[in-house]
Design a protein around this motif. Sequence first.
Motif, PDB file in Angstrom:
ATOM      1  N   ALA A 512    -137.188-149.664 -63.368  1.00  0.00           N
ATOM      2  CA  ALA A 512    -137.144-149.770 -64.896  1.00  0.00           C
ATOM      3  C   ALA A 512    -135.656-149.480 -65.554  1.00  0.00           C
ATOM      4  N   TYR A 513    -134.826-148.724 -64.936  1.00  0.00           N
ATOM      5  CA  TYR A 513    -133.424-148.857 -65.137  1.00  0.00           C
ATOM      6  C   TYR A 513    -132.834-150.144 -65.030  1.00  0.00           C
ATOM      7  N   VAL A 514    -133.163-150.881 -63.743  1.00  0.00           N
ATOM      8  CA  VAL A 514    -132.516-152.242 -63.658  1.00  0.00           C
ATOM      9  C   VAL A 514    -133.050-152.950 -64.598  1.00  0.00           C
ATOM     10  N   GLN A 515    -134.641-153.039 -64.875  1.00  0.00           N
ATOM     11  CA  GLN A 515    -134.890-154.105 -65.577  1.00  0.00           C
ATOM     12  C   GLN A 515    -134.468-153.904 -67.210  1.00  0.00           C
ATOM     13  N   GLY A 516    -134.199-152.779 -67.285  1.00  0.00           N
ATOM     14  CA  GLY A 516    -133.706-152.511 -69.001  1.00  0.00           C
ATOM     15  C   GLY A 516    -132.293-153.089 -68.976  1.00  0.00           C
ATOM     16  N   GLY A 517    -131.543-153.422 -67.948  1.00  0.00           N
ATOM     17  CA  GLY A 517    -130.052-153.838 -68.179  1.00  0.00           C
ATOM     18  C   GLY A 517    -129.088-153.172 -67.346  1.00  0.00           C
ATOM     19  N   GLY A 518    -129.507-152.181 -66.509  1.00  0.00           N
ATOM     20  CA  GLY A 518    -128.728-151.443 -65.682  1.00  0.00           C
ATOM     21  C   GLY A 518    -128.357-152.067 -64.361  1.00  0.00           C
ATOM     22  N   ARG A 519    -127.307-151.688 -63.761  1.00  0.00           N
ATOM     23  CA  ARG A 519    -126.799-152.211 -62.282  1.00  0.00           C
ATOM     24  C   ARG A 519    -126.980-151.254 -61.172  1.00  0.00           C
ATOM     25  N   LEU A 520    -127.924-151.051 -60.384  1.00  0.00           N
ATOM     26  CA  LEU A 520    -128.139-150.334 -59.325  1.00  0.00           C
ATOM     27  C   LEU A 520    -127.689-150.806 -58.037  1.00  0.00           C
ATOM     28  N   VAL A 521    -126.830-149.841 -57.662  1.00  0.00           N
ATOM     29  CA  VAL A 521    -126.224-150.385 -56.084  1.00  0.00           C
ATOM     30  C   VAL A 521    -126.704-149.424 -54.994  1.00  0.00           C
ATOM     31  N   THR A 522    -127.844-149.983 -54.158  1.00  0.00           N
ATOM     32  CA  THR A 522    -128.098-149.037 -53.165  1.00  0.00           C
ATOM     33  C   THR A 522    -127.538-149.304 -52.099  1.00  0.00           C
ATOM     34  N   LEU A 523    -127.157-148.333 -51.219  1.00  0.00           N
ATOM     35  CA  LEU A 523    -126.379-148.133 -50.142  1.00  0.00           C
ATOM     36  C   LEU A 523    -127.127-147.838 -48.878  1.00  0.00           C
ATOM     37  N   ALA A 605    -117.181-150.769 -43.024  1.00  0.00           N
ATOM     38  CA  ALA A 605    -118.773-150.194 -42.936  1.00  0.00           C
ATOM     39  C   ALA A 605    -118.797-148.879 -42.134  1.00  0.00           C
ATOM     40  N   SER A 606    -119.755-147.867 -42.677  1.00  0.00           N
ATOM     41  CA  SER A 606    -120.012-146.788 -41.814  1.00  0.00           C
ATOM     42  C   SER A 606    -120.724-147.362 -40.470  1.00  0.00           C
ATOM     43  N   THR A 645    -124.530-150.555 -45.739  1.00  0.00           N
ATOM     44  CA  THR A 645    -123.871-149.560 -45.041  1.00  0.00           C
ATOM     45  C   THR A 645    -123.656-148.303 -45.945  1.00  0.00           C
ATOM     46  N   LEU A 646    -123.671-146.990 -45.305  1.00  0.00           N
ATOM     47  CA  LEU A 646    -123.324-145.776 -46.093  1.00  0.00           C
ATOM     48  C   LEU A 646    -121.976-145.714 -46.525  1.00  0.00           C
ATOM     49  N   LEU A 647    -121.423-146.547 -47.538  1.00  0.00           N
ATOM     50  CA  LEU A 647    -120.320-146.621 -47.910  1.00  0.00           C
ATOM     51  C   LEU A 647    -119.269-145.560 -48.299  1.00  0.00           C
ATOM     52  N   GLY A 648    -118.128-145.504 -47.553  1.00  0.00           N
ATOM     53  CA  GLY A 648    -117.167-144.347 -47.744  1.00  0.00           C
ATOM     54  C   GLY A 648    -117.265-143.154 -46.895  1.00  0.00           C
ATOM     55  N   ALA A 649    -118.266-143.049 -46.121  1.00  0.00           N
ATOM     56  CA  ALA A 649    -118.266-141.877 -45.215  1.00  0.00           C
ATOM     57  C   ALA A 649    -117.091-141.278 -44.922  1.00  0.00           C
TER      58      ALA A 649
END
Length: 763
Positions: A512-523, A605-606, A645-649
């Motif tokens: 719902a957050y993304v559909q409402g205009g948010g940007r979700l970055v899944t890592l 990347a990790s 990838t688990l970014l920034g580990a």
Amino acid sequence: MNVTFVDRQILIDGRPDVLIGGEFQYFRIDRALWRPSLEAFKAAGMNAISAYVPWVWHEVTEGDFDFTGRTDPARDLEGFLALADELDLPLIIKPGPYIFAEYQGFGLPLWLQTNHPEILMQVSSPQDYPQPSINHPGYLALVKVWFETVAAVIRPYVERGRVCAIQVDNETGYPQYGQGPHMTDRNPATLALLREALQRQFSSVHELNKVWGTDFAAFDEVVPPVERLYNAAQLDTMARFVEDEIVRYLAALKAIWEAIGLPTFYFINDIWLDAWPSHMGKKNAVAPLAFDIYPRYSDLPVTFDQPFSISYVPKLFHAFLRSGPLICAEMGAGWLDPACTVSNAATWQSTMAAFAHGTQACLYYILQDGRDSDGDYVFRSFIGIDGEELPRMDIARRAARFCKAWGNRLAETAERTSPVAVLHYPAITREMMSAALDPVGMLVQGSHRAVDEALTIVSVNAGLYGALAEAGYNPRVLNLEKASPAELAAHEVIFFNSIGTVDPASQQKLLAYVQGGGRLVTLGTPFSEDSRLFPAKVKGVLNPRAWRVLAQVAWDYVKLYWRLGRQFPHKFCAYTIEGMYPAMLMTRHATRAGVWLDGEDPLWASRLVTLSRLGADAKLLLSCRGKAAGYEASVGEGKSVFVGTLLGASFDSPGFYLDDPARKRSVSGFLARLLMGYGLHPEVTPLADVETVVREGVGQRLAFMINRGPAKDFTLRLDRPWDGLALTDVFAGEGSTATWDGEQVRGRLEADDVLCLCWETTP
């Protein structure tokens, strides 16, 4: 000096301020040294002393209490309280019943085991130190007598404000469950509570059997499985039950204190790693949850083993706090492993990062080294065993000077954040349970997932925060389980480190957050099979250097157990090291493994890289060895970005200091390009190895520049108009300097220093 806790603030003589002090363990210190040591801390400028009151020390024989030094001078609690009162030192008292503290019985009397065996856990595998079933009525009745007896001693000091707070228990759950975990307690009192909980969860025993794969005829026949024979459903149920039992226990302890009627502030505490059996959200429902942090523990030549945990952890605990001020109940000032050197710079940075991120009480652990019956208890902190001042005392004086001059400013300002968030998902801690219950099986069946889970729990979110901070952003931390749709929608971009497990309600919330205009970055790993969020098929997982990491960890284990047998005569120090180091050794190596991804610019990347086959709706962002490793997709009004990838580990690991700086630059650069592509520009000028935190209040602004690298000249531009503000104060620990021309700050940051700047409104 009068200290009170009012709403979210600490007041000193009626004005919002901060506390700086630490743990004075009178029971480990020669009675003759109490006065000179406390006078030294008072002269250094400290304005708070915390102290455990060990049950095992004051009631050696059941029913025979000593608070006057009748049996040993160091049992003179009444004398200690009177001395602190004479010296005008506010006290935070911590009477357990658990104190842990590498102390005999973890603070519990040894006679509990011999006189009251009926209260002990009944487990399938032996505990190193038998523990009571924490909600056993007989145990709680004994605790009640202890609390009432202590209360009679401290009451006069509470009523006139000398004792300003009481900590309820200590790091609850870890002594009882942290090394088992002993979820198989078959004490009749625990079984009764388990069966009641199962009847609330399942409509019938038939439903329970269907989920668990069991064949119980009735709820009153249910017993927990034997360890290492859990299936996933049983493991989840039992893990949640233990979490709830810990909360039940804490609530019972607090209720005892409330019935006693001491008018003071009550709080609880937990370690900085949100690892099972802790559940920060559940514990905060009982009382404000303070944090304990020890981010330096290895023999590597680095300032910190977890350099960005010192900044991320205050933000994490603040995100869960429901009431009261943010407290650091234990800030490691030294460490109990002789192979590890904690520098003065580490203590200084930890202190300043905590205050920069809203901590209002910083209590060092410990103030003075001590002596136990089985060996010396040495942290190499501020004062040695025999009362000699140690070099770290200079940091105590410096921190106290800072708090005296800047305490009101800290308390009257709030941290400024970017419209960016990092999600924390408490349920992820249960994912490590199968590995903890059966580590051998984990190795036989393949340990890569367990390593990735450990990274996500221990280092990845703090590392992601660090990468964003060095890119010039200051994200908030949100609790995914409790964040409302409005809280999510207030952030233009949200980052989520995932190992692929999210409950259905949270999945729907994120969609719902993304559909409402948010940007979700899944890592890391997709948490859903919903093709709207993840329009690609996972084709495999790459773990570069995986077996090399495991070999390094195995060799470190061998060295650890060799040292435990030879270098730790203090058995409870050895117990702490043995319990804590395995996860740390794993992440120490795993965070530094990785591979380069191809994109607009190369990205480090990790050790985990998820490879995908893209669907028609996905735009390729990153690739690895010819396969997709990152993509973007439009979902409703928003965007779903997946980075495999688990970014920034490495930002929260020794690799931050030891590895090629190009790796760090690639991560911060990628994040900056991603955010600027969505119209979000940095809050401050990005500087390598520097985190800048801005606080704002009425008529004043503060900036903290935390330098985690070598000395450097700098120019810092702040993104908002600062018209009408003049730079009125500068504070630094190691000689850093700054000037302000009305638009930008220029100066020099010394190595590992923290530079503090204050602007105020000009007439």
